[in-house]
Design an enzyme around this catalytic site. Structure first.
Site, PDB file in Angstrom:
ATOM      1  N   ASP A 166      41.793  45.406  38.203  1.00  0.00           N
ATOM      2  CA  ASP A 166      41.421  45.404  36.777  1.00  0.00           C
ATOM      3  C   ASP A 166      40.392  46.491  36.444  1.00  0.00           C
ATOM      4  O   ASP A 166      39.411  46.248  35.736  1.00  0.00           O
ATOM      5  CB  ASP A 166      40.876  44.035  36.361  1.00  0.00           C
ATOM      6  CG  ASP A 166      41.944  42.954  36.374  1.00  0.00           C
ATOM      7  OD1 ASP A 166      43.103  43.278  36.683  1.00  0.00           O
ATOM      8  OD2 ASP A 166      41.613  41.795  36.083  1.00  0.00           O
ATOM      9  N   ASP A 188      46.911  45.636  39.129  1.00  0.00           N
ATOM     10  CA  ASP A 188      46.850  45.576  37.658  1.00  0.00           C
ATOM     11  C   ASP A 188      45.669  46.390  37.137  1.00  0.00           C
ATOM     12  O   ASP A 188      44.949  45.957  36.227  1.00  0.00           O
ATOM     13  CB  ASP A 188      46.716  44.124  37.177  1.00  0.00           C
ATOM     14  CG  ASP A 188      47.827  43.222  37.688  1.00  0.00           C
ATOM     15  OD1 ASP A 188      48.920  43.740  37.984  1.00  0.00           O
ATOM     16  OD2 ASP A 188      47.592  42.000  37.808  1.00  0.00           O
ATOM     17  N   ARG A 244      53.892  45.195  35.874  1.00  0.00           N
ATOM     18  CA  ARG A 244      54.450  43.862  35.668  1.00  0.00           C
ATOM     19  C   ARG A 244      53.892  43.333  34.353  1.00  0.00           C
ATOM     20  O   ARG A 244      52.771  43.674  33.948  1.00  0.00           O
ATOM     21  CB  ARG A 244      54.105  42.931  36.826  1.00  0.00           C
ATOM     22  CG  ARG A 244      52.615  42.760  37.098  1.00  0.00           C
ATOM     23  CD  ARG A 244      52.383  41.774  38.226  1.00  0.00           C
ATOM     24  NE  ARG A 244      50.957  41.587  38.514  1.00  0.00           N
ATOM     25  CZ  ARG A 244      50.492  40.629  39.315  1.00  0.00           C
ATOM     26  NH1 ARG A 244      51.329  39.768  39.895  1.00  0.00           N
ATOM     27  NH2 ARG A 244      49.194  40.518  39.538  1.00  0.00           N
TER      28      ARG A 244
END
Length: 644
Positions: A166, A188, A244
Site C-alpha cells: 500500500d 497492492d 486485482r
C-alpha cells in the site's frame, strides 16, 4: 512618528485604491534543516500558507532527511512543494496499520490503520509535488502508506514514492497525475478510488504479488491509466500481477508499457475469496494496448481482460481521462465571492491630498430640479445575482425626449459601486440628461465577460423603458471611469456584435450606443503603454478579471481590449484623461482607427491631474463642461416630442 504613519497609510491607499492592484503577492518559502531558510520543517512552511488561497504558494525544500508526518490540509490549496533533488530531499516516516497510536486517531482508534499510516497526506486541491523522495520505512509489516492523496488535481513530478504494501493510496474520487516517478512496493502498492494517470513512470515490484488494486466507482469513466511506463522488479519478485480489483468496478489500463518477465502471463487476478464481492471480474475493466517486453503476453491474458483496439485507444487522452483537466496548465482564478471595498472616493481623496493640497471633493448636493428613482432591478445574472440601477432626471416633465447616459463606475473591475457616479449624474441630469448609474458584476463574483453582458443588458433595459422615463432611445451614450471607462469603450466598440450580448430576453431593445465618454479607461491590454498584467509583485486587477495571467491567455486579453473591435459601427468617442499615460494605453491607435472610418472623436487631457481627478475640484467642473459640450455636439436635440 505620526507623519511616517500617515505616509505609509497614503502609500497603501495609493496601491489599493488608485492602481487597482490587489495585494495578493505569491508566497515563496524555503525549508532548510540548518536554519538558513524560512522554516526548519516542511509542516511549518505548509502551515504558513494562506488558507483557501487562490494564489499559488511555492515551498522549496533543501536536501535533507525530514522525519515528518506531513499533512497538507484541505484549506491549504494551491501549494507547490519542490525538493532540491529527488535523491536527497527525503520525507520519511514508519507508521503502519496495527502500530500503537498513543494519542489515538480522530475516531478514537488506539492503533494506526491503513488510512492513518501515511508519511505524506495531501487533502488540498491543486497541489504539486516535485523532486522529492516520500517513503514509509516500516518494512514488511502490512499496510504502510507513503503518499496518500485526497484532493483533486494533484500533480507529482520526478518523485520517488517508496514503500512495501500500500505504498501509494489515491483515495477519494479526485484526479491525480504522476510523471517521471519511481514507485516501489510489494502488494497492492498503487491502490484507491481516484482517477490517476501515470506517465513515463517506473513501477518496481519488490516481491511476487500485485501492483494495482483500484477501487474505481461505477460512475467513473476511467480509473488508473499507465502511459509509456516500465514495469521492473527485484530478483525476489518473479510472479507479479498487473492488478486485482479492490472493488467491483475497478478500472486499470496499461498503454505502451514495457513489462519485464516478472509479469505473469495471465496478467490479472480476480481477487478470489472476497466474500463481499465474489465476482468482481464480471464488472471490472482491465485492459492493455501495445504492451511490450517479456511480460507482454496478449494471447495468454485472462479471458475477462481486454486488448484495446486502435479506435478505443484514441479515447485515452489526458483531457478525456481527467475530465477536462490538463496537468501543467494554469487553472483559471475563480471569484472569491467576497466583496472588495478597497476603492472609494474618500480613500482616493486621503491619498491625493498629500500630493495636491488644494483639492476638494466635488459638491454632491442634489440640484433642486433633479429627482432620483433608486434601486431599480434591471437584470438577474445567470449566477442569480440581482443588479440594480438608479435613474436621475429632471422633476419637470420635458416636452421632448431627453438623451440618456449610462454610467459605469471604476474600481479595477473588482471594487466600487454605482454611487461613485452620483455627483456627476446629478449635475448632468440638471442639464437635461437622463442619467443612469448601474452596478455590474465585479470579478469577485463573475469573470470577464460578465460585466460586458451586464452593461449591454442595462442599455437594452433603458431602451425598453424609454417611454416610461422620457428617454430618446436614438440618443443614448455610455460613460465610464477607469475600469468603467474600459467597459464603456468596449461596449461602444462592439456595437452590433452579437458575441458580447450575453443572454437577451425576447422583445428587448438594442444595446447599441450613439456616443462614448471614456474617462481614463485603458483601450488595450497588450500594448507598450499598458501597465496591466504585471503580476511580479502583486496580481493585477485585470488578471483577476480575466482569471488568467497575460502570458497564459493572451488571446483573451486581446479580445477584451476595445481597440480590437473598432469598426464602422463604433460611435463618436470623448477621451478625458489624467496625466498618467498608462491609463489611456492604445488611445492613439484607437483614434487612428476611428479616423479611418470617419468617426468623430475628442481628447481632453488635464496636465498634472491624478487618475481620480474627476471626483475633485478643480477638475470636476471642467470635466462636466467637456462631457456636456461633447454630448450636445454628437447627440443633437431633434425635438422628438415626449409621450403625454
Amino acid at each position: 512618528m505620526s507623519t511616517r504613519i500617515g505616509l505609509l497609510l497614503a502609500w497603501l491607499l495609493f496601491h489599493l485604491n488608485v492602481h487597482g492592484q490587489v495585494q495578493a503577492i505569491e508566497q515563496h518559502f524555503t525549508v532548510s534543516q540548518d536554519g538558513s531558510g524560512d522554516f526548519r520543517t516542511i509542516q511549518e512552511a505548509v502551515n504558513a500558507v494562506r488558507d483557501h488561497s487562490q494564489i499559488r504558494a511555492t515551498i522549496r525544500v533543501k536536501n535533507g532527511i525530514y522525519r515528518e508526518k506531513l499533512v497538507i490540509p484541505a484549506w491549504k490549496k494551491n501549494i507547490t512543494l519542490i525538493g532540491e533533488s529527488a535523491q536527497h530531499t527525503i520525507i520519511t516516516n514508519n507508521d503502519f496499520s496495527g502500530k500503537d497510536f498513543p494519542q489515538g486517531d480522530f475516531t478514537g482508534n488506539a492503533k494506526f490503520s491503513t488510512y492513518t499510516s501515511y508519511t505524506v497526506l495531501v487533502q488540498a486541491n491543486d497541489c504539486t509535488l516535485q523532486n522529492l523522495t516520500i517513503e514509509n520505512t516500516a518494512g514488511r509489516v502490512g499496510q504502510a502508506v507513503a503518499l496518500a492523496t485526497e484532493g483533486d488535481r494533484i500533480e507529482v513530478y520526478n518523485c520517488r514514492i517508496l514503500g512495501n504494501q500500500d505504498t501509494l493510496y489515491t483515495s477519494k474520487d479526485g484526479r491525480n497525475y504522476y510523471k517521471d516517478c519511481l514507485i516501489t512496493g510489494t502488494t497492492d502498492f498503487i491502490f484507491g478510488e481516484a482517477t490517476a494517470v501515470f506517465q513515463n513512470c517506473t513501477i518496481r515490484s519488490l516481491t511476487s504479488s500485485y501492483i494495482t488494486a483500484a477501487s474505481t466507482t461505477r460512475e467513473q469513466a476511467y480509473g488508473y491509466v499507465f502511459f509509456n511506463c516500465k514495469l521492473v522488479a527485484t530478483d525476489e519478485a518473479t510472479r507479479v500481477y498487473l492488478g486485482r480489483p479492490w472493488r467491483p468496478y475497478a478500472k486499470t489500463v496499461f498503454i505502451d508499457t514495457e513489462m519485464d518477465g516478472h509479469i505473469v502471463k495471465e496478467g490479472w487476478d480476480r481477487w478470489k475469496g472476497d466474500n463481499m464481492f465474489p465476482e468482481k471480474e464480471k464488472t471490472a475493466f482491465y485492459a492493455e494496448y501495445n504492451s511490450t517486453g517479456p511480460g507482454a503476453n496478449a494471447n495468454a491474458r485472462v479471458a475477462w481482460s481486454k486488448q484495446l483496439t486502435v479506435q478505443e485507444r484514441e479515447k485515452y487522452t489526458l483531457e478525456n481521462i481527467l475530465s477536462g483537466w490538463v496537468p501543467g496548465k494554469t487553472l483559471r482564478l475563480q471569484p472569491s465571492g467576497t466583496p472588495d471595498t478597497s476603492f472609494s472616493v474618500k480613500g482616493s481623496y486621503r491619498h491625493e491630498i498629500a500630493h495636491h493640497p488644494n483639492i476638494r471633493i466635488a459638491d454632491s448636493t442634489m440640484p433642486a430640479s433633479v429627482q432620483v428613482v433608486r434601486n431599480v432591478v434591471y437584470r438577474t445574472t445567470p449566477g442569480g445575482k440581482t443588479l440594480l440601477l438608479d435613474i436621475y432626471k429632471t422633476k419637470r416633465k420635458a416636452k421632448t425626449l431627453q438623451p440618456a447616459l449610462l454610467m459605469a463606475h471604476g474600481g479595477g473591475w473588482r471594487s466600487g459601486d454605482r454611487t461613485h457616479n452620483n455627483t456627476l449624474a446629478r449635475k448632468l441630469a440638471a442639464m437635461g440628461y437622463v442619467c443612469i448609474t448601474a452596478d455590474y458584476s465585479l470579478s469577485t463574483h463573475a469573470l470577464y465577460p460578465a460585466a460586458v453582458h451586464d452593461l449591454k443588458a442595462a442599455i437594452r433595459w433603458m431602451r425598453s423603458h424609454g417611454n416610461e422615463y422620457g428617454i430618446d432611445t436614438a440618443r443614448m451614450a455610455i460613460l465610464g471611469f477607469s475600469a468603467g471607462g474600459e467597459l464603456a469603450a468596449f461596449v461602444g466598440a462592439t456595437n452590433g456584435n452579437p458575441k458580447f450580448e450575453g443572454v437577451v430576453r425576447e422583445n428587448e431593445g438594442s444595446s447599441t450606443v450613439q456616443a462614448v465618454v471614456d474617462i481614463d479607461g485603458t483601450l488595450a491590454f497588450i500594448h507598450p503603454e499598458s501597465g496591466e498584467g504585471n503580476d511580479s509583485k502583486s496580481i493585477s486587477a485585470a488578471t483577476y478579471w480575466f482569471g488568467y495571467p497575460k502570458a497564459e491567455r493572451p488571446d483573451m486579453w486581446h479580445e477584451a481590449a476595445p481597440l480590437t473591435h473598432v469598426s464602422a459601427k463604433t460611435p463618436p468617442f470623448l477621451f478625458i484623461n489624467s496625466s498618467i499615460d498608462r491609463m489611456h494605453a492604445g488611445r492613439t491607435d484607437f483614434i487612428q482607427k476611428l479616423n479611418a472610418f470617419g468617426t468623430y472623436s475628442e481628447i481632453k487631457t488635464f496636465p498634472d491631474a491624478p487618475h481620480t481627478f474627476m471626483f475633485f475640484d478643480p477638475w470636476f467642473e471642467p470635466t462636466l463642461a467637456t462631457i456636456s459640450g461633447f454630448l450636445k455636439k454628437v447627440l443633437p436635440d431633434k425635438g422628438v416630442a415626449a409621450r403625454k
